[in-house]
Design a protein around this motif. Structure first.
Motif, PDB file in Angstrom:
ATOM      1  N   LEU A   1      24.267  40.253  41.408  1.00 42.17           N
ATOM      2  CA  LEU A   1      25.038  40.984  42.411  1.00 42.17           C
ATOM      3  C   LEU A   1      26.412  41.286  41.823  1.00 42.17           C
ATOM      4  N   LEU A   2      26.721  42.573  41.605  1.00 43.39           N
ATOM      5  CA  LEU A   2      27.989  42.966  41.004  1.00 43.39           C
ATOM      6  C   LEU A   2      29.093  43.146  42.038  1.00 43.39           C
ATOM      7  N   ALA A   3      28.775  43.810  43.135  1.00 48.28           N
ATOM      8  CA  ALA A   3      29.781  44.117  44.154  1.00 48.28           C
ATOM      9  C   ALA A   3      29.084  44.267  45.491  1.00 48.28           C
ATOM     10  N   SER A   4      29.765  43.876  46.568  1.00 46.43           N
ATOM     11  CA  SER A   4      29.133  43.948  47.884  1.00 46.43           C
ATOM     12  C   SER A   4      30.182  43.928  48.987  1.00 46.43           C
ATOM     13  N   GLY A   5      29.831  44.585  50.079  1.00 39.82           N
ATOM     14  CA  GLY A   5      30.621  44.476  51.289  1.00 39.82           C
ATOM     15  C   GLY A   5      29.872  43.779  52.401  1.00 39.82           C
ATOM     16  N   LEU A   6      28.634  43.333  52.113  1.00 41.45           N
ATOM     17  CA  LEU A   6      27.838  42.663  53.133  1.00 41.45           C
ATOM     18  C   LEU A   6      28.441  41.308  53.482  1.00 41.45           C
ATOM     19  N   PRO A   7      28.530  40.986  54.768  1.00 45.79           N
ATOM     20  CA  PRO A   7      29.148  39.704  55.167  1.00 45.79           C
ATOM     21  C   PRO A   7      28.469  38.497  54.523  1.00 45.79           C
ATOM     22  N   GLU A   8      27.152  38.547  54.324  1.00 47.27           N
ATOM     23  CA  GLU A   8      26.452  37.391  53.762  1.00 47.27           C
ATOM     24  C   GLU A   8      26.784  37.154  52.290  1.00 47.27           C
ATOM     25  N   HIS A   9      27.458  38.120  51.657  1.00 43.03           N
ATOM     26  CA  HIS A   9      27.840  37.960  50.259  1.00 43.03           C
ATOM     27  C   HIS A   9      29.317  37.595  50.095  1.00 43.03           C
ATOM     28  N   ALA A  10      29.995  37.293  51.190  1.00 41.57           N
ATOM     29  CA  ALA A  10      31.448  37.067  51.136  1.00 41.57           C
ATOM     30  C   ALA A  10      31.829  35.893  50.245  1.00 41.57           C
ATOM     31  N   SER A  11      30.973  34.891  50.117  1.00 44.24           N
ATOM     32  CA  SER A  11      31.314  33.704  49.344  1.00 44.24           C
ATOM     33  C   SER A  11      30.791  33.756  47.911  1.00 44.24           C
ATOM     34  N   THR A  12      30.225  34.878  47.488  1.00 44.14           N
ATOM     35  CA  THR A  12      29.689  35.011  46.134  1.00 44.14           C
ATOM     36  C   THR A  12      30.767  35.524  45.189  1.00 44.14           C
ATOM     37  N   PRO A  13      30.525  35.483  43.867  1.00 40.16           N
ATOM     38  CA  PRO A  13      31.504  36.034  42.915  1.00 40.16           C
ATOM     39  C   PRO A  13      31.575  37.556  42.907  1.00 40.16           C
ATOM     40  N   ALA A  14      30.732  38.231  43.676  1.00 37.87           N
ATOM     41  CA  ALA A  14      30.701  39.692  43.674  1.00 37.87           C
ATOM     42  C   ALA A  14      32.053  40.281  44.076  1.00 37.87           C
ATOM     43  N   LEU A  15      32.417  41.391  43.449  1.00 39.10           N
ATOM     44  CA  LEU A  15      33.605  42.131  43.862  1.00 39.10           C
ATOM     45  C   LEU A  15      33.390  42.649  45.283  1.00 39.10           C
ATOM     46  N   ARG A  16      34.472  42.659  46.074  1.00 38.78           N
ATOM     47  CA  ARG A  16      34.349  42.968  47.501  1.00 38.78           C
ATOM     48  C   ARG A  16      34.549  44.452  47.769  1.00 38.78           C
ATOM     49  N   LEU A  17      33.508  45.083  48.300  1.00 37.99           N
ATOM     50  CA  LEU A  17      33.563  46.487  48.673  1.00 37.99           C
ATOM     51  C   LEU A  17      34.076  46.640  50.098  1.00 37.99           C
ATOM     52  N   ARG A  18      34.701  47.759  50.360  1.00 41.40           N
ATOM     53  CA  ARG A  18      35.131  48.079  51.713  1.00 41.40           C
ATOM     54  C   ARG A  18      34.072  48.962  52.389  1.00 41.40           C
ATOM     55  N   ARG A  19      32.859  48.514  52.293  1.00 39.30           N
ATOM     56  CA  ARG A  19      31.756  49.106  53.064  1.00 39.30           C
ATOM     57  C   ARG A  19      30.808  47.976  53.394  1.00 39.30           C
ATOM     58  N   SER A  20      30.612  47.737  54.683  1.00 39.65           N
ATOM     59  CA  SER A  20      29.957  46.514  55.135  1.00 39.65           C
ATOM     60  C   SER A  20      28.443  46.537  55.019  1.00 39.65           C
ATOM     61  N   ASP A  21      27.846  47.681  54.604  1.00 33.03           N
ATOM     62  CA  ASP A  21      26.390  47.737  54.496  1.00 33.03           C
ATOM     63  C   ASP A  21      25.938  48.203  53.113  1.00 33.03           C
ATOM     64  N   ALA A  22      26.752  47.947  52.077  1.00 36.22           N
ATOM     65  CA  ALA A  22      26.413  48.410  50.737  1.00 36.22           C
ATOM     66  C   ALA A  22      26.607  47.293  49.719  1.00 36.22           C
ATOM     67  N   ALA A  23      25.754  47.298  48.695  1.00 41.13           N
ATOM     68  CA  ALA A  23      25.866  46.340  47.597  1.00 41.13           C
ATOM     69  C   ALA A  23      25.371  47.004  46.324  1.00 41.13           C
ATOM     70  N   LEU A  24      25.937  46.568  45.210  1.00 44.62           N
ATOM     71  CA  LEU A  24      25.555  47.072  43.889  1.00 44.62           C
ATOM     72  C   LEU A  24      25.003  45.910  43.070  1.00 44.62           C
ATOM     73  N   TRP A  25      23.813  46.107  42.526  1.00 43.70           N
ATOM     74  CA  TRP A  25      23.117  45.078  41.756  1.00 43.70           C
ATOM     75  C   TRP A  25      22.876  45.551  40.332  1.00 43.70           C
ATOM     76  N   LEU A  26      22.754  44.602  39.418  1.00 52.70           N
ATOM     77  CA  LEU A  26      22.317  44.848  38.053  1.00 52.70           C
ATOM     78  C   LEU A  26      20.989  44.149  37.852  1.00 52.70           C
ATOM     79  N   ALA A  27      19.981  44.903  37.441  1.00 51.64           N
ATOM     80  CA  ALA A  27      18.655  44.338  37.181  1.00 51.64           C
ATOM     81  C   ALA A  27      18.309  44.551  35.713  1.00 51.64           C
ATOM     82  N   THR A  28      17.813  43.512  35.054  1.00 52.58           N
ATOM     83  CA  THR A  28      17.432  43.615  33.653  1.00 52.58           C
ATOM     84  C   THR A  28      16.043  43.028  33.453  1.00 52.58           C
ATOM     85  N   ALA A  29      15.388  43.499  32.390  1.00 51.80           N
ATOM     86  CA  ALA A  29      14.064  42.976  32.052  1.00 51.80           C
ATOM     87  C   ALA A  29      13.853  43.108  30.553  1.00 51.80           C
ATOM     88  N   GLU A  30      13.153  42.157  29.987  1.00 55.27           N
ATOM     89  CA  GLU A  30      12.785  42.193  28.577  1.00 55.27           C
ATOM     90  C   GLU A  30      11.685  43.236  28.362  1.00 55.27           C
TER      91      GLU A  30
END
Length: 249
Positions: free
Chosen positions: A145-174
């Motif tokens: 989780l890179l960045a989020s404005g979702l309330p459930e992500h408030a305590s994570t290291p994610a950068l805080r967005l000023r949009r309460s229903d959006a999140a940005l993720w990074l997904a990787t695979a070998e």
């Protein structure tokens, strides 16, 4: 699906090459203005010594992910940072902020980065800035989780967005491995930054197979991005999850 070759190209300044996923600046397509709350997804290349001179933004969440080189940021609020691969930068323009973006001084090659603009759902706030390093230990089964404005992500290291229903993720695979289970949302925007992958348009055998290469993107509603699997070079994917579209008025 929109292929990298379908992006609009421009050279807004000497040594600057921009490839736009949506209508931007001199490129106007009334059918391609945004997807949900994402208003821009630009692939930028700045040559040695090149960059964007001071310019102003307002009420925009700006996320930057560097692929190669180093990007120097400085803004009118006194924030300064150098963004390198493995780092994510967030500038919340709020009531208004001016900034410059340049290939870092002393660079021997270009800087390449992806920059995405998201509309906030609160306006006129004080500008803010965040810069975060992302390491392999931050990932849970290949998903960070890179960045989020979702309330459930408030305590994570994610950068805080000023949009309460959006999140940005990074997904990787070998190489040849399935991508992690991707978060669901009413609107999802997937941008492949490295490698390649294949997916099905709907779950199960009835779904058509599609492939993505670096620079390609998919605008998703429902389950229309099923069982993604990395290609021979692995895959790195930026994924927006959003609950609603643009706010007007």
């Amino acid at each position: 699906m929109r292929r990298a070759a379908e992006r609009y190209s421009s050279e807004p300044a000497p040594g600057v090459l921009t490839r736009h996923a949506f209508s931007f600046s001199g490129h106007y397509d009334p059918k391609n203005l945004h997807f949900a709350a994402v208003q821009a997804c630009n692939e930028e290349t700045l040559a040695v010594g090149a960059g964007f001179e001071e310019h102003r933004h307002r009420d925009t969440e700006i996320l930057t992910w560097v692929l190669e080189g180093a990007l120097a940021h400085r803004d009118s609020e006194g924030h300064a940072g150098v963004v390198r691969p493995g780092m994510v930068q967030h500038l919340s323009a709020g009531s208004g902020v001016s900034h410059t973006e340049r290939n870092v001084g002393g660079a021997e090659g270009p800087v390449r980065f992806v920059q995405m603009w998201l509309q906030p759902d609160v306006f006129g706030t004080a500008p803010s800035y965040g810069l975060r390093s992302v390491t392999a230990s931050d990932a849970v089964d290949g998903l960070t989780l890179l960045a989020s404005g979702l309330p459930e992500h408030a305590s994570t290291p994610a950068l805080r967005l000023r949009r309460s229903d959006a999140a940005l993720w990074l997904a990787t695979a070998e190489p040849f491995a399935p991508l992690p289970d991707l978060p669901l949302a009413p609107y999802r925007y997937a941008h492949l930054t490295r490698g390649s992958l294949g997916y099905r348009t709907i779950p199960g055998p009835r779904g058509q197979g599609r492939s993505m290469a670096a620079g390609d993107s998919v605008r998703i509603t429902g389950e229309a991005f099923a069982h993604p699997v990395a290609g021979e070079e692995g895959a790195e994917l930026l994924l927006w999850g959003m609950g609603s579209g643009l706010v007007f008025g």
